[in-house]
Design a protein around this motif. Structure first.
Motif: not given
Length: 457
Positions: A130-133, A169-174
């Protein structure tokens, strides 16, 4: 053992007295171990982070008293087994104990749980965390190590952990730019676990504070914001939260929509087959809710994508319950979101997150009348979303806290079997067996849920 009619009446009377007299909606919602632990970390003197006293001792005491026998804190399923959410919740609780040098045995037991169960819990979600996790768990690992905790993960698990860190890192960047534009949940609602490269400065934190002094109504993020800035509004919010909920642990979100909690309670009683014993109480709830909906127009609905999940969850429950109880309620009290292209687009792009909400919207359209074209459109839209989620083999629990075959089955049954073709007693039985699905609405790191002790199943 079979109960007599007199015994059942006595139990119902006791439940009414305990549950529905001078009702405090917050007392029905399960506390968040994760958020409570974060409040337990706040030092008594914000100007001295190394202070040896916690500001909210009641939260630290809650952490000490609410560890499970297995050693974890946080969500468990209907069978008492830990969920994915228990990993960051347990880490947060252990860090809070370590910070104040208390509960050494509790902390050791918590670390032992993480070492023994991390592989099992993580392996069930490989390649689909999950995104949050993916945001929270790496941040809690980093904080635990800074605190001096030895997590000592098995060597063969390190590759999977690296994958989670890479996913973060991918989530934070995008998502940083997207979240700043209003996507839900905003990255700033995860302030407590953002790495320094992405962490907001004081000016950005102040700019995003709500009128109540919170950061996106998140207790954990607001606790971090207060420790970083010493802002008096943040402190007032935290103090208000403690005054309202402190002894029982804090919820994942504060404040909560109290009408939604009551609607969820009425829905729960009906789904369990207990409505006939609570006719007056359910009617009182619906009368109150109906007065709200007759005063409110669709143009007054929140158009913020950050709150649309909660609003739609409430509207779908209200519409179905009010109509089945004979109230005259407009289709637009539910279908308002169809007129907002931004919200429709947001739901389509975040199908897994909205799957539980769309399931309730779909169920609400069971009670539409002939010629109500807006409800037909809402039914078609929600069905399309649910079919796409089902085709992926995942449900709301995959995106919010855990993968759930029970939720997957529930969606499939709703789509395949018309409401009018079902038998009430079988529906009640299924709901009892799937009582881990008694979620109210999605939170930042878990669903808002009823306490298991709140409603007998």
């Amino acid at each position: 053992m079979e109960l007599s009619k007199d015994s059942i009446k006595a139990l119902v009377k006791m439940m009414k007295e305990e549950m529905l007299l001078d009702i405090d909606p917050y007392s029905f919602v399960s506390p968040s171990a994760y958020d409570t632990a974060w409040l337990a970390m706040v030092p008594a003197d914000s100007n001295q982070p190394c202070s040896m006293e916690p500001m909210f001792r009641v939260c630290l005491d809650w952490v000490l008293k609410n560890q499970t026998q297995e050693g974890f804190w946080g969500e468990c399923d209907a069978h008492g087994n830990p969920t994915l959410e228990s990993l960051p919740a347990t880490l947060a609780s252990v860090i809070a104990l370590k910070k104040w040098n208390v509960g050494k045995e509790n902390a050791e037991k918590g670390l032992a749980f993480i070492r023994a169960n991390a592989e099992y819990l993580l392996a069930g979600h490989q390649n689909q965390f999950p995104r949050w996790f993916a945001i929270v768990f790496p941040g809690m690992i980093e904080l635990a190590r800074k605190t001096g905790l030895d997590l000592d993960f098995p060597h063969h698990l390190k590759g999977l952990l690296m994958d989670i860190f890479f996913e973060r890192e991918q989530i934070l960047e995008s998502d940083k730019e997207l979240a700043a534009g209003g996507a839900y949940p905003s990255l700033l609602s995860y302030l407590e676990v953002l790495p320094s490269l992405y962490a907001a400065n004081e000016q950005e934190i102040m700019k995003n504070l709500s009128g109540d002094g919170s950061l996106f109504q998140s207790p954990s993020a607001t606790a971090c914001a207060f420790m970083a800035t010493g802002n008096k509004d943040c402190l007032a919010y935290l103090q208000s939260l403690i005054e309202k909920c402190g002894n029982n642990g804090v919820p994942p979100t504060y404040p909560m929509d109290e009408e939604l909690i009551k609607l969820g309670l009425a829905n729960q009683l009906e789904r369990l087959g207990l409505a006939e014993h609570f006719t007056q109480q359910i009617e009182e709830i619906l009368t109150q809710v109906y007065q709200t909906y007759t005063k409110e127009s669709s143009s007054e609905k929140s158009n913020s994508v950050a709150s649309v999940a909660t609003q739609l969850q409430k509207d779908s429950l209200a519409f179905r319950l009010l109509r089945t109880h004979g109230y005259n309620i407009s289709p637009w009290s539910l279908c308002w979101f169809l007129n907002d292209d931004e919200i429709v687009d947001h739901i389509e792009k975040n199908q897994e997150f909205f799957s539980s909400v769309m399931l309730n919207v779909y169920r609400a359209t069971d009670v539409m009348f002939s010629g109500e074209y807006e409800l037909e459109e809402a039914r078609s839209f929600s069905r399309k979303v649910l079919e796409k989620v089902v085709s992926k083999g995942t449900g709301s629990d995959n995106d919010v806290f855990t993968k759930s075959s029970a939720f997957q089955k529930m969606m499939e049954e709703e789509l395949s079997l018309p409401w009018v073709a079902r038998l009430d007693h079988l529906e009640h039985r299924a709901w009892i067996e799937q009582n881990e699905m008694n979620a109210l609405w999605p939170g930042k790191t878990c669903f808002h849920r009823y306490k298991y002790s709140a409603i007998a199943t």
